[in-house]
Write an enzyme that holds these catalytic residues in place. Structure first.
Site, mmCIF file in Angstrom:
data_model
loop_
_atom_site.group_PDB
_atom_site.id
_atom_site.type_symbol
_atom_site.label_atom_id
_atom_site.label_comp_id
_atom_site.label_asym_id
_atom_site.label_seq_id
_atom_site.Cartn_x
_atom_site.Cartn_y
_atom_site.Cartn_z
ATOM 1 N N GLY A 147 0.828 -1.204 0.000
ATOM 2 C CA GLY A 147 0.000 0.000 0.000
ATOM 3 C C GLY A 147 0.858 1.249 0.000
ATOM 4 O O GLY A 147 0.889 1.991 0.992
ATOM 5 N N GLU B 184 21.540 -12.621 0.973
ATOM 6 C CA GLU B 184 21.571 -13.586 -0.143
ATOM 7 C C GLU B 184 20.726 -13.161 -1.330
ATOM 8 O O GLU B 184 20.204 -13.973 -2.068
ATOM 9 C CB GLU B 184 21.141 -14.976 0.342
ATOM 10 C CG GLU B 184 22.101 -15.557 1.356
ATOM 11 C CD GLU B 184 21.694 -16.922 1.875
ATOM 12 O OE1 GLU B 184 20.565 -17.346 1.593
ATOM 13 O OE2 GLU B 184 22.517 -17.547 2.546
#
Lengths: 403, 330
Positions: A126, A248
């Site tokens: 949002g 990662e």
């Protein structure tokens, strides 16, 4: 330079393969709820083995592994090779969970992370509003405390929420201090979307795409959320939203999609009988120069991440590069499809069952590539970022008060 | 997995950069550009004293990637001298094993060797060359001592940093060292493409850096012009064109060093792409600078001219894209 992953990684690969060989082969006749249950079990086992949700603490359903981009890459490759289900993706995993891990309360982490990891909670973003695109900090959707101070009452509109029709929850930026400087008047709220004060509607896109899988707009009419679902301090939501977890993130495969699309473009040139034309061959090879630059730069970024080194400004360029290459491919495919482009492809822009599709299917890419210039930081914003953060050029005066 | 520069490689580049900064500043380049020589012994000796001649010796522990990194900095500095021809001649003579060619003098830079693209009459630094390494995919490789059937006609050269001459080589002059069918012929031809791509990368980076630096200093309407979005976006595109292409050069060099099956195609793609990048960057740089960039004195034109040379030398981008298309089996 060495593009092999090394012995330790190959030993780890063997381990992942053995795990997949004994846990993933599913019975071919599994369907529906049985298949879903099997996949859920498989993900739980893969998490126990340390292969999935590596950045997430064990107490919240993750496997809590030390950062190792090479291992993460091997896992991605082997899961893809076995066509085994990897982590549940989407906004929840990419945005909500990292934000909560960094800024959330223990209660919020307990309440949301496990269910997001399990796929029970689906999160919509949002952020954008009809009046707030690139100038995101100008959001006007209003949040006011209820009289007893226990709830935020929300009024306004949010737009361009992907997975909006599937979303169970939303993380949103709401203006709570209308008199404060614009970056300091925003609060970051989580909200349950299943309530009477919220209506949602799919946005019909220029591609013709509409229906349950597309972007949505949301209308908030005295919608409510508990104050305990506010993340970070009141008025500090802008800074909460800047949280990114780089755990990662780097992956070799990030450029594979572009490579596959380029291969399809070459196939298109063959299919329409134009691959022998020198002009087409030259244009294809021109585009491929950029495709390969993108690919090998993704190797470079991965290599730097593995070594814990800063790759420099090139990391800021990948999104715009991808977008620009998409435009070039769109233009060439438009040449190649010729009059096939007169016919709207079946299921234009959409997913799901679309029936047989010929060269006209490239219209999806021809229009869809424009979405890349807009979503996730518009191209002119990317140019500002490269210029200012990458090249050190002074900020535009109109923006110099911005952060 | 390692696909970025090691500290040692970065150090080699810094050493070459520092040596050229000392020995090839803009005023030297200006003087050379208006002179009538095609070679500068001082800067050449300084460069070769760094040991660049060793790079393509089989037992150096280095390879084409390291050679490309050196050539990149030479492009950045618009360095004179036939560095590409010299390094490839060392590789060629070393591959011959025992021969009458003076390998040590080529490695040290005492003897100078320049590259001749098979079929082309235009040769950089021809008057200074002791040897001409003719690399021709269709006819093989020859190494020809100066004077032996070689006639040189000096030209007023567009590229002022590597002036060319018109060179005519008599049929059968010098020694045929590798036949067209010898794998070494294609290897040398491919390596040359990668090294030119590296030179172009360095040039493109240099003119981008010059433009960015100028945009931070130059003021108009009371502010640095780099603050204006129109110019900022042009500069961002110059960087976007050059920086990701760096990895294309690295890959082509790595593929050559590792003798990967796609090495010939990677070399063709790198040459085609980077030479286009350099030409675009040089044009954009002049535009970004405005009037000062159009003057001779400022010096930007030396890289513009070097871009024109790199683009056409060893075959134009479209020629190598056509090769790449064939090599892909399209």
């Amino acid at each position: 330079m060495d593009l092999s992953y090394g012995q330790a990684a190959e030993a780890f690969r063997a381990e992942v393969r053995a795990f997949l060989a004994s846990n993933w082969p599913r019975a071919a006749d599994l369907r529906g709820a049985d298949l879903k249950a099997f996949i859920r079990d498989f993900r739980a086992q893969a998490t126990d083995a340390g292969y999935l949700y590596r950045a997430i603490p064990k107490i919240y359903g993750g496997s809590q592994q030390p950062v190792d981009v090479i291992k993460a890459q091997v896992i991605r490759e082997e899961f893809a090779r076995a066509r085994a289900p990897a982590e549940i993706g989407g906004n929840g995993m990419n945005m909500t969970v990292p934000t909560l891990l960094e800024k959330g309360t223990d209660e919020q982490k307990e309440l949301f992370i496990r269910k997001t990891v399990a796929g029970d909670y689906v999160w919509g973003q949002g952020y954008s509003e009809p009046g707030s695109g690139s100038d995101l900090a100008s959001v006007r959707t209003k949040g006011e405390l209820s009289a007893d101070g226990s709830k935020w009452i929300i009024n306004g509109q949010k737009i361009w929420t992907s997975q909006g029709m599937q979303s169970t929850h939303m993380f949103m930026l709401v203006r709570t201090e209308p008199d404060a400087p614009k970056h300091d008047g925003i609060t970051y709220l989580l909200i349950d979307l299943e309530q009477p004060g919220i209506t949602r509607r799919p946005i019909r896109q220029m591609t013709g795409e509409e229906g349950d899988h597309t972007f949505c707009e949301f209308f908030f009419d005295n919608a409510e959320t508990p104050v305990g679902w506010q993340v970070g301090e009141r008025g500090q939501g802008w800074y909460v939203s800047r949280t990114t977890l780089k755990h990662e993130r780097a992956s070799i495969g990030s450029a594979d999609g572009l490579g596959r699309q380029f291969a399809k473009l070459v196939e298109l040139a063959k299919d329409v009988g134009r691959i022998d034309e020198p002009v087409i061959r030259d244009k294809l090879a021109q585009i491929e120069g950029f495709v390969l630059s993108h690919r090998y730069t993704s190797f470079r970024l991965f290599s730097c991440a593995a070594a814990g080194e800063d790759p420099g400004p090139v990391a800021l360029m990948m999104k715009l590069l991808l977008t620009e290459i998409g435009h070039e491919m769109a233009l060439l495919s438009q040449e190649l499809i010729g009059e096939h482009g007169f016919v709207e492809p079946s299921g234009a822009g959409g997913r799901g069952n679309r029936g047989p599709r010929g060269p006209e299917k490239w219209l999806d890419q021809i229009m869809g590539s424009l979405g890349n210039s807009i979503a996730g930081g518009a191209s002119n914003i990317q140019r500002n970022i490269i210029g200012e953060r990458g090249l050190g050029l002074p900020r535009d005066l109109a923006l110099s008060g911005e952060r | 997995m390692h696909f970025h520069l090691t500290q040692e490689q970065a150090a080699i580049q810094d050493a070459v950069r520092g040596t050229l900064a000392d020995n090839w500043p803009l005023d030297r380049l200006h003087a050379f550009a208006d002179g009538d020589q095609d070679f500068d012994r001082t800067s050449w000796n300084a460069l070769m004293a760094l040991g660049l001649g060793d790079i393509l010796l089989p037992d150096s522990g280095m390879g084409l990637l390291d050679a490309a990194l050196a050539c990149e900095v030479a492009g950045e500095a618009a360095a004179p001298g036939p560095l590409i021809g010299q390094l490839l001649s060392v590789a060629a003579v070393a591959a011959l094993g025992n021969s009458d060619f003076p390998l040590d003098a080529l490695v040290s830079g005492e003897k100078v060797a320049t590259l001749v693209h098979g079929g082309s009459a235009y040769v950089p630094c021809a008057r200074a060359a002791d040897y001409f390494l003719v690399v021709d995919r269709a006819a093989g490789v020859r190494l020809i001592p100066a004077g032996e059937g070689v006639t040189i006609e000096p030209l007023k050269s567009t590229d002022r940093s590597r002036p060319v001459s018109k060179v005519v080589i008599a049929d059968g002059a010098g020694n045929a060292i590798f036949a067209a069918s010898d794998a070494m012929t294609a290897r040398l031809a491919d390596a040359a493409l990668v090294l030119v791509a590296a030179d172009a990368l360095g040039g493109a980076q240099k003119v981008t850096d010059m433009s960015v630096a100028y945009a931070k200093e130059r003021e108009q309407f009371g502010q640095p012009i780099g603050r204006f979005q129109a110019l900022k976006h042009q500069l961002a595109h110059m960087a976007l064109d050059a920086e990701p292409a760096r990895a294309l050069v690295w890959y082509a060099a790595y593929a050559w060093d590792a003798a990967l099956p796609d090495a010939p195609r990677a070399a063709a793609m790198a040459k085609a792409h980077l030479c286009d990048v350099f030409v675009r960057a040089a044009r954009a740089a002049v535009a970004a600078h405005g009037g000062i960039g159009y003057t001779w004195e400022y010096g930007l034109n030396y890289w513009f001219r070097r871009a024109a040379f790199d683009r056409a030398w060893l075959g134009s981008p479209s020629e190598h894209r056509a090769r790449a298309a064939n090599l892909a089996g399209w």
